[in-house]
Design a protein around this motif. Sequence first.
Motif, PDB file in Angstrom:
ATOM      1  N   LYS A   6      13.555 131.119  97.008  1.00 23.90           N
ATOM      2  CA  LYS A   6      12.674 130.909  95.913  1.00 23.90           C
ATOM      3  C   LYS A   6      11.245 130.399  96.362  1.00 23.90           C
ATOM      4  O   LYS A   6      10.368 129.996  95.702  1.00 23.90           O
ATOM      5  N   ILE A   7      11.073 130.428  97.812  1.00 22.71           N
ATOM      6  CA  ILE A   7       9.594 129.943  98.237  1.00 22.71           C
ATOM      7  C   ILE A   7       8.749 130.976  97.973  1.00 22.71           C
ATOM      8  O   ILE A   7       9.082 132.228  98.595  1.00 22.71           O
ATOM      9  N   LEU A  63      28.038 125.444  88.415  1.00 23.98           N
ATOM     10  CA  LEU A  63      26.593 125.753  88.542  1.00 23.98           C
ATOM     11  C   LEU A  63      26.776 127.173  89.638  1.00 23.98           C
ATOM     12  O   LEU A  63      27.270 126.974  90.698  1.00 23.98           O
ATOM     13  N   MET A  64      26.204 128.097  89.256  1.00 26.41           N
ATOM     14  CA  MET A  64      25.925 129.195  90.219  1.00 26.41           C
ATOM     15  C   MET A  64      25.209 129.150  91.395  1.00 26.41           C
ATOM     16  O   MET A  64      23.778 128.601  90.953  1.00 26.41           O
ATOM     17  N   ILE A  65      25.229 129.140  92.588  1.00 29.31           N
ATOM     18  CA  ILE A  65      24.478 128.626  93.526  1.00 29.31           C
ATOM     19  C   ILE A  65      23.073 129.441  93.752  1.00 29.31           C
ATOM     20  O   ILE A  65      22.204 128.955  94.038  1.00 29.31           O
ATOM     21  N   LYS A  66      23.373 130.784  93.613  1.00 30.42           N
ATOM     22  CA  LYS A  66      22.140 131.605  93.594  1.00 30.42           C
ATOM     23  C   LYS A  66      21.072 131.370  92.383  1.00 30.42           C
ATOM     24  O   LYS A  66      19.873 131.555  92.867  1.00 30.42           O
ATOM     25  N   ASN A  67      21.588 130.583  91.467  1.00 32.62           N
ATOM     26  CA  ASN A  67      20.440 130.339  90.353  1.00 32.62           C
ATOM     27  C   ASN A  67      19.880 128.799  90.728  1.00 32.62           C
ATOM     28  O   ASN A  67      19.134 128.608  89.791  1.00 32.62           O
ATOM     29  N   ILE A  68      20.073 128.288  91.772  1.00 29.40           N
ATOM     30  CA  ILE A  68      19.676 126.775  92.129  1.00 29.40           C
ATOM     31  C   ILE A  68      18.108 127.222  92.644  1.00 29.40           C
ATOM     32  O   ILE A  68      18.175 127.611  93.664  1.00 29.40           O
ATOM     33  N   CYS A  69      17.194 126.511  92.155  1.00 27.56           N
ATOM     34  CA  CYS A  69      15.904 126.617  92.902  1.00 27.56           C
ATOM     35  C   CYS A  69      15.736 125.568  94.007  1.00 27.56           C
ATOM     36  O   CYS A  69      15.429 125.729  95.103  1.00 27.56           O
ATOM     37  N   TYR A  70      15.775 124.319  93.479  1.00 24.52           N
ATOM     38  CA  TYR A  70      15.914 123.219  94.231  1.00 24.52           C
ATOM     39  C   TYR A  70      16.915 122.020  93.671  1.00 24.52           C
ATOM     40  O   TYR A  70      16.978 122.034  92.733  1.00 24.52           O
ATOM     41  N   ILE A  71      17.135 121.116  94.633  1.00 22.61           N
ATOM     42  CA  ILE A  71      17.944 119.978  94.225  1.00 22.61           C
ATOM     43  C   ILE A  71      16.893 118.625  94.541  1.00 22.61           C
ATOM     44  O   ILE A  71      16.392 118.409  95.523  1.00 22.61           O
ATOM     45  N   GLU A  72      16.957 117.699  93.320  1.00 23.96           N
ATOM     46  CA  GLU A  72      16.125 116.589  93.778  1.00 23.96           C
ATOM     47  C   GLU A  72      17.125 115.205  93.692  1.00 23.96           C
ATOM     48  O   GLU A  72      17.932 115.233  92.851  1.00 23.96           O
ATOM     49  N   SER A  73      16.813 114.360  94.326  1.00 23.41           N
ATOM     50  CA  SER A  73      17.607 112.992  94.519  1.00 23.41           C
ATOM     51  C   SER A  73      16.735 111.789  94.052  1.00 23.41           C
ATOM     52  O   SER A  73      15.507 111.712  94.514  1.00 23.41           O
ATOM     53  N   ILE A 125       5.888 122.780  99.768  1.00 25.62           N
ATOM     54  CA  ILE A 125       6.567 123.881  99.370  1.00 25.62           C
ATOM     55  C   ILE A 125       6.155 124.386  97.996  1.00 25.62           C
ATOM     56  O   ILE A 125       6.275 123.643  96.961  1.00 25.62           O
ATOM     57  N   ILE A 126       5.515 125.599  97.922  1.00 26.26           N
ATOM     58  CA  ILE A 126       5.446 126.018  96.315  1.00 26.26           C
ATOM     59  C   ILE A 126       6.551 127.165  96.153  1.00 26.26           C
ATOM     60  O   ILE A 126       6.701 128.183  96.915  1.00 26.26           O
ATOM     61  N   LEU A 127       7.131 126.901  95.102  1.00 29.15           N
ATOM     62  CA  LEU A 127       8.173 127.832  94.839  1.00 29.15           C
ATOM     63  C   LEU A 127       7.608 129.210  93.731  1.00 29.15           C
ATOM     64  O   LEU A 127       6.395 129.191  93.506  1.00 29.15           O
ATOM     65  N   ASP A 128       8.400 130.015  93.432  1.00 25.20           N
ATOM     66  CA  ASP A 128       8.167 131.334  92.775  1.00 25.20           C
ATOM     67  C   ASP A 128       7.400 131.018  91.252  1.00 25.20           C
ATOM     68  O   ASP A 128       6.548 131.561  90.898  1.00 25.20           O
ATOM     69  N   ASP A 129       8.035 129.738  90.746  1.00 25.19           N
ATOM     70  CA  ASP A 129       7.426 129.449  89.413  1.00 25.19           C
ATOM     71  C   ASP A 129       6.251 128.227  89.442  1.00 25.19           C
ATOM     72  O   ASP A 129       6.022 127.602  88.469  1.00 25.19           O
ATOM     73  N   LYS A 150      27.928 121.076 100.922  1.00 26.41           N
ATOM     74  CA  LYS A 150      28.616 122.199 100.306  1.00 26.41           C
ATOM     75  C   LYS A 150      27.613 123.626  99.973  1.00 26.41           C
ATOM     76  O   LYS A 150      28.157 124.421  99.406  1.00 26.41           O
ATOM     77  N   LEU A 151      26.605 123.481 100.604  1.00 26.59           N
ATOM     78  CA  LEU A 151      25.654 124.690 100.223  1.00 26.59           C
ATOM     79  C   LEU A 151      25.570 125.496 101.510  1.00 26.59           C
ATOM     80  O   LEU A 151      25.553 125.213 102.414  1.00 26.59           O
ATOM     81  N   PRO A 152      25.252 126.954 101.094  1.00 21.79           N
ATOM     82  CA  PRO A 152      25.074 127.987 102.456  1.00 21.79           C
ATOM     83  C   PRO A 152      23.612 127.953 102.870  1.00 21.79           C
ATOM     84  O   PRO A 152      23.070 126.898 102.392  1.00 21.79           O
ATOM     85  N   GLU A 153      23.442 128.372 103.962  1.00 25.35           N
ATOM     86  CA  GLU A 153      22.503 128.457 104.814  1.00 25.35           C
ATOM     87  C   GLU A 153      21.199 128.778 104.217  1.00 25.35           C
ATOM     88  O   GLU A 153      20.036 128.329 104.712  1.00 25.35           O
ATOM     89  N   GLN A 154      21.177 129.133 102.990  1.00 24.00           N
ATOM     90  CA  GLN A 154      19.951 129.456 102.132  1.00 24.00           C
ATOM     91  C   GLN A 154      19.182 128.192 101.727  1.00 24.00           C
ATOM     92  O   GLN A 154      17.996 128.213 101.248  1.00 24.00           O
ATOM     93  N   PHE A 155      19.869 127.246 101.573  1.00 27.23           N
ATOM     94  CA  PHE A 155      19.274 125.848 101.299  1.00 27.23           C
ATOM     95  C   PHE A 155      18.974 125.042 102.467  1.00 27.23           C
ATOM     96  O   PHE A 155      19.790 124.796 103.780  1.00 27.23           O
ATOM     97  N   ILE A 156      17.550 124.315 102.503  1.00 23.95           N
ATOM     98  CA  ILE A 156      17.251 123.596 103.517  1.00 23.95           C
ATOM     99  C   ILE A 156      16.735 122.315 102.886  1.00 23.95           C
ATOM    100  O   ILE A 156      16.182 122.180 102.000  1.00 23.95           O
ATOM    101  N   ARG A 157      16.823 121.243 103.842  1.00 24.24           N
ATOM    102  CA  ARG A 157      16.630 119.983 103.312  1.00 24.24           C
ATOM    103  C   ARG A 157      15.102 119.669 103.939  1.00 24.24           C
ATOM    104  O   ARG A 157      14.874 119.580 105.341  1.00 24.24           O
ATOM    105  N   CYS A 158      14.042 119.806 103.462  1.00 25.02           N
ATOM    106  CA  CYS A 158      12.709 119.882 103.572  1.00 25.02           C
ATOM    107  C   CYS A 158      12.266 118.417 103.268  1.00 25.02           C
ATOM    108  O   CYS A 158      11.084 118.058 103.923  1.00 25.02           O
TER     109      CYS A 158
END
Length: 257
Positions: free
Chosen positions: A208-209, A153-163, A217-221, A190-198
């Motif tokens: 993407k916010i 998976l290309m990291i830049k294309n991930i909007c959010y991750i859900e568990s 949080i409301i994303l672009d979509d 494993k993720l760079p700084e642009q990903f945050i645990r909200c």
Amino acid sequence: MANKFGGRTTLVEIIICTENVEENNTLSGMIKERYLNRVHITYCTNYFALRTHVVDELRGRVDIIFMDFNIAENSGVDAAYAIQKIYPNIQITFISDNAEDVTNIFKANPSYFLVRPVSEDGICESMIRMMEHITLRKRKPLLLETKKGIYSLMIKNICYIESEKRLIKYHMDEQRCESGYGKLDEIQEKLPEQFIRCHQSYIVNIEKIQFLSGKEIILDDDTVIPVSRNKYKDTKDKILYYFSDQDRLLQPHMIIV
């Protein structure tokens, strides 16, 4: 003037570990003189404190360690090797009184070697070398393990991750979703700084916010993601810090309340 690492400035987590408190402060001053507020630096004066800080407190979220070659009863290399067995992505620069020690450091996979007295040019060269490694690592794709196989998976294309318990859902651009098994804590490392645990169950791509409040949080979509009460301040601070970089502009449409 901010310095550039791989085309972007970034917050770098650094530990300086020598037995000399004055030297730790001097090295820190050299780094901050060049890299301003783009780094966060902590200090240790022995191997036990270093290992505790890296493993127990930061859980491996360290980018760089400047380590005295003789820190752990004359075995700084073994100390570095022990840390890298757990967290192989940490970049390490050894510091020594003796240039001949360089022949003994390669058990640990070091990034650089500095001989005392350490100069500002030496610090700069070592930082550039280590940040090149860090930048390349963060550009690598994220590997997703599923019952059918392993996907990239290309990291830049991930909007959010859900568990959802052990099931991890990767919500991608264009409303595509991939899923696999794992732990959110391990994925976050494993993720760079642009990903945050909200939220306990969500990690979000800052870029993407479009809206943040104390509840969501409301994303672009227009996807709505919950924000935990106890994570709101940290989430807000990390977003503002991320876009405080002069190379990143706060999204024109982004609203933070």
